[in-house]
Design an enzyme around this catalytic site. Sequence first.
Site, PDB file in Angstrom:
ATOM      1  N   HIS A 159       0.815  -1.222   0.000  1.00 36.92           N
ATOM      2  CA  HIS A 159       0.000   0.000   0.000  1.00 36.92           C
ATOM      3  C   HIS A 159       0.847   1.270   0.000  1.00 36.92           C
ATOM      4  CE1 HIS A 159      -3.783  -2.192   1.776  1.00 36.92           C
ATOM      5  NE2 HIS A 159      -3.495  -2.545   0.523  1.00 36.92           N
ATOM      6  N   ILE A 166       0.722   6.996   0.183  1.00 36.62           N
ATOM      7  CA  ILE A 166       0.221   5.907   1.019  1.00 36.62           C
ATOM      8  C   ILE A 166      -1.262   5.687   0.710  1.00 36.62           C
ATOM      9  CG2 ILE A 166      -0.070   5.076   3.380  1.00 36.62           C
ATOM     10  CD1 ILE A 166       2.070   7.153   4.195  1.00 36.62           C
ATOM     11  N   CYS A 167      -1.628   4.481   0.432  1.00 33.71           N
ATOM     12  CA  CYS A 167      -3.028   4.140   0.182  1.00 33.71           C
ATOM     13  C   CYS A 167      -3.644   3.643   1.482  1.00 33.71           C
ATOM     14  CB  CYS A 167      -3.122   3.074  -0.918  1.00 33.71           C
ATOM     15  SG  CYS A 167      -4.816   2.596  -1.312  1.00 33.71           S
ATOM     16  N   LEU A 168      -4.196   4.603   2.253  1.00 33.99           N
ATOM     17  CA  LEU A 168      -4.794   4.294   3.546  1.00 33.99           C
ATOM     18  C   LEU A 168      -6.062   5.126   3.679  1.00 33.99           C
ATOM     19  CD1 LEU A 168      -4.478   2.728   6.228  1.00 33.99           C
ATOM     20  CD2 LEU A 168      -3.204   4.699   7.106  1.00 33.99           C
TER      21      LEU A 168
END
Length: 227
Positions: A159, A166-168
């Site tokens: 991620h 950041i893929c959050l």
Amino acid sequence: GGWLRLGLGPGSGLGLGLGLGLGSGTGLGLGLGRDLGAARLYHGVARQPPAPEGAAALRGGTAGGRRYSAERGGPIRVVFPMPKPEPKPKPKPEPEPEHKPKPKPKPKHKPNLRNVNMEGAPGSIYAGEAFRLRFRFPDDYPLSAPEVVFEGESPVHPHVYSNGHICLSILYEEWSPALTVQSVVLSILSMLSSATEKTRPPDDAIYSRTSGISPKDTLWHFDDDTV
């Protein structure tokens, strides 16, 4: 009374004099003479004018409102003084107020950048590795989420992209004003600790090459909450 006199000057030439008596030895006369080439003015104190040298005599007094003087029977010069310009009035200074207003204090500018150093959790595949997170806070923070990216070398994670994005979900559509910097760091640390292998996202190459500077400009799609 007045008088008219015609006479010859010693140097040759014919003179004509006209006079007007004003009383008390004061008179005005005009003389014209061929030998003088111009009119000449004289003054005297006697009631009778002196013999003109081809010109008439002018008895002592005032001519045209201007004072004059010369030797008896001689030419005089009338001086017309130039009027002095009136001085311009100086502008009056504005009175100072009794109580000067205090300068307004400059608003304190909150720094919109903050760097946070973090280490991989013990027992995780990132144990002993150090990373740096950069927080950029918008003006309406905490109503809006901060921009959070990895600076420098980012962890290899499914991620986390090579450019530090950041893929959050909590950093974007699931952001809450109740979240703090500490809670965000703990969420990212938990995400790293749950990974079992170090890999990049499948679209890392194309995304890192075409994405914008800010990850908040990306329309994220979240389909995996296990890592």
